[in-house]
Design a protein around this motif. Structure first.
Motif, short mmCIF file in Angstrom:
data_model
loop_
_atom_site.label_atom_id
_atom_site.label_comp_id
_atom_site.label_asym_id
_atom_site.label_seq_id
_atom_site.Cartn_x
_atom_site.Cartn_y
_atom_site.Cartn_z
N ASP A 91 0.82 -1.21 0.00
CA ASP A 91 0.00 0.00 0.00
C ASP A 91 0.86 1.27 0.00
N ASP A 92 2.06 1.19 0.56
CA ASP A 92 2.92 2.37 0.58
C ASP A 92 3.69 2.55 -0.73
N LEU A 93 3.47 1.66 -1.69
CA LEU A 93 4.19 1.74 -2.97
C LEU A 93 3.25 2.09 -4.12
N ALA A 94 2.02 2.53 -3.79
CA ALA A 94 0.94 2.63 -4.79
C ALA A 94 1.35 3.33 -6.08
N THR A 95 2.06 4.46 -5.98
CA THR A 95 2.32 5.25 -7.19
C THR A 95 3.69 4.94 -7.81
N ARG A 96 4.43 4.04 -7.20
CA ARG A 96 5.76 3.71 -7.70
C ARG A 96 5.71 2.81 -8.94
N PRO A 97 6.43 3.15 -10.01
CA PRO A 97 6.47 2.23 -11.16
C PRO A 97 7.18 0.93 -10.76
N ILE A 98 6.72 -0.16 -11.33
CA ILE A 98 7.27 -1.48 -11.00
C ILE A 98 8.80 -1.49 -11.21
N GLY A 99 9.23 -0.84 -12.28
CA GLY A 99 10.66 -0.83 -12.62
C GLY A 99 11.54 -0.22 -11.54
N LYS A 100 10.92 0.52 -10.61
CA LYS A 100 11.72 1.17 -9.55
C LYS A 100 11.66 0.41 -8.22
N LEU A 101 11.13 -0.82 -8.27
CA LEU A 101 10.99 -1.56 -7.01
C LEU A 101 12.17 -2.50 -6.77
N SER A 102 12.40 -2.81 -5.52
CA SER A 102 13.42 -3.82 -5.17
C SER A 102 12.85 -5.22 -5.47
N GLY A 103 13.73 -6.21 -5.41
CA GLY A 103 13.30 -7.59 -5.67
C GLY A 103 12.21 -8.05 -4.72
N GLY A 104 12.37 -7.73 -3.44
CA GLY A 104 11.38 -8.14 -2.44
C GLY A 104 10.05 -7.42 -2.63
N GLN A 105 10.14 -6.13 -3.02
CA GLN A 105 8.90 -5.36 -3.26
C GLN A 105 8.15 -5.93 -4.48
N ARG A 106 8.90 -6.30 -5.51
CA ARG A 106 8.25 -6.93 -6.69
C ARG A 106 7.56 -8.22 -6.29
N GLN A 107 8.22 -8.97 -5.42
CA GLN A 107 7.63 -10.24 -5.01
C GLN A 107 6.31 -9.99 -4.27
N ARG A 108 6.26 -8.91 -3.49
CA ARG A 108 5.01 -8.59 -2.78
C ARG A 108 3.92 -8.17 -3.77
N VAL A 109 4.32 -7.50 -4.86
CA VAL A 109 3.34 -7.14 -5.90
C VAL A 109 2.80 -8.42 -6.55
N ARG A 110 3.71 -9.37 -6.82
CA ARG A 110 3.26 -10.66 -7.39
C ARG A 110 2.26 -11.33 -6.46
#
Ligand SMILES: Nc1ncnc2c1ncn2[C@@H]1O[C@H](COP(=O)(O)OP(=O)(O)OP(=O)(O)O)[C@@H](O)[C@H]1O
Length: 291
Positions: A119-138
């Protein structure tokens, strides 16, 4: 009610290589099942066939009484696959909202984002996320359709301790059927109702964690090997199995007192002797041939 998943005599060959060999598996609704096995055991292949993303060479698979691909298309299955690609330029919330649009009865986007802790990453483009953050999006994308069956291939790879705990808390709270592959034996121990152990494309053990541990049986005696020959260790009373981990000998025994007495007699200088109940790791090593 049909089973959540039913595999009957499923085999998968890639050319001459057999990735799955006659796998039979029935998963009742509501179970949380861990699929364990060494690298190349066939875990991802099993999950992909269960999802209808990969055709079996022979045998049959059904999900919730339907063909796996139909169940997936019908929005009944949520999926998190290893390293699955995500659109790089799209902000997190937009991607999850788009994911919601693909299901007949999705969960609210904000609620799912909170559950997956993005929820704290709502406006962040996927390309700017860390590996762990991407995994949480998945993970959020796997949850968003409120699926009856959740299939997760190594879901906690790249997550920190708190991230892992939160993910499993969420999985448990849903109480729907979950099938997950993992290399973390503690996750299977802590969160699975049932463990399926794969080795060389076959199920070598299937049951509650305690049953898997008891299959291997008894207690373990460990000690520093100091270059001693392991051959005579097999002849000690009570010994069921012998293996070596680094410089440590591990004896699985049905009679630890007798084994210990004979061990001290055979190796008077033996050191660092410890005994413990069989843990899942030992069961895993034994049942998969130490791979
Ligand atoms: N596309 C492919 N072509 C050829 N062989 C493949 C292919 N995919 C998998 N294999 C082989 O099939 C076997 C099972 O692979 P699979 O990826 O299912 O194992 P796994 O248990 O998921 O492994 P890991 O723990 O490393 O993820 C392996 O021997 C692998 O090399």
């Amino acid at each position: 009610m049909p089973n959540a998943l039913e595999l009957k005599a499923v085999s998968k060959r890639y050319g001459a290589r057999t990735a799955l060999d006659g796998v039979n598996l029935s998963v009742e609704e509501g179970q949380t099942i861990a699929v364990l096995g060494p690298n190349g055991a066939g875990k991802s292949t099993l999950l992909n066939i269960a999802l209808g993303l990969l055709p079996a060479t022979s045998g049959s698979a059904t999900v919730l009484g339907r063909k796996p691909a139909d169940a997936l298309r019908g929005g009944r299955v949520g999926v998190l696959l290893q390293e699955s690609g995500l659109l790089e330029d799209v902000p997190v919330k937009e991607l999850i909202a788009a994911g919601a649009g693909m299901y007949p009865k999705p969960l609210p986007v904000e609620l799912t984002m909170r559950a997956a802790r993005v929820d704290d990453l709502a406006t962040r483009p996927i390309g700017k996320l860390s590996g762990g953050q991407r995994q949480r999006v998945r993970f959020a994308l796997a949850l968003i359709g409120d699926p009856d069956l959740l299939v997760l291939d190594e879901p906690t790879v790249g997550l920190d301790v708190e991230g892992r705990r939160a993910l499993w808390q969420e999985v448990r709270a849903r109480r729907h059927t979950t099938l997950f592959a993992t290399h973390y034996l503690t996750e299977a121990d802590d969160y699975a109702d049932r463990v399926i152990l794969l080795a060389g494309g076959r199920i070598v053990a299937d049951g509650p964690v305690d049953t898997i541990k008891s299959l291997v049986g008894g207690l373990e005696v460990r000690f520093t090997l100091d270059g001693a020959d392991t051959g005579p260790l097999w002849t000690l009373p009570g010994v069921l199995r012998v293996r070596v981990e680094g410089g440590t000998a591990v004896l699985q025994t049905a009679a630890s007192d007798a084994t210990l007495r004979a061990l001290f007699a055979a190796l008077p200088d033996v050191r660092d002797v410890r005994t413990a109940g069989t843990d899942l790791e030992s069961a895993f090593m034994t049942l998969t041939g130490g791979a």
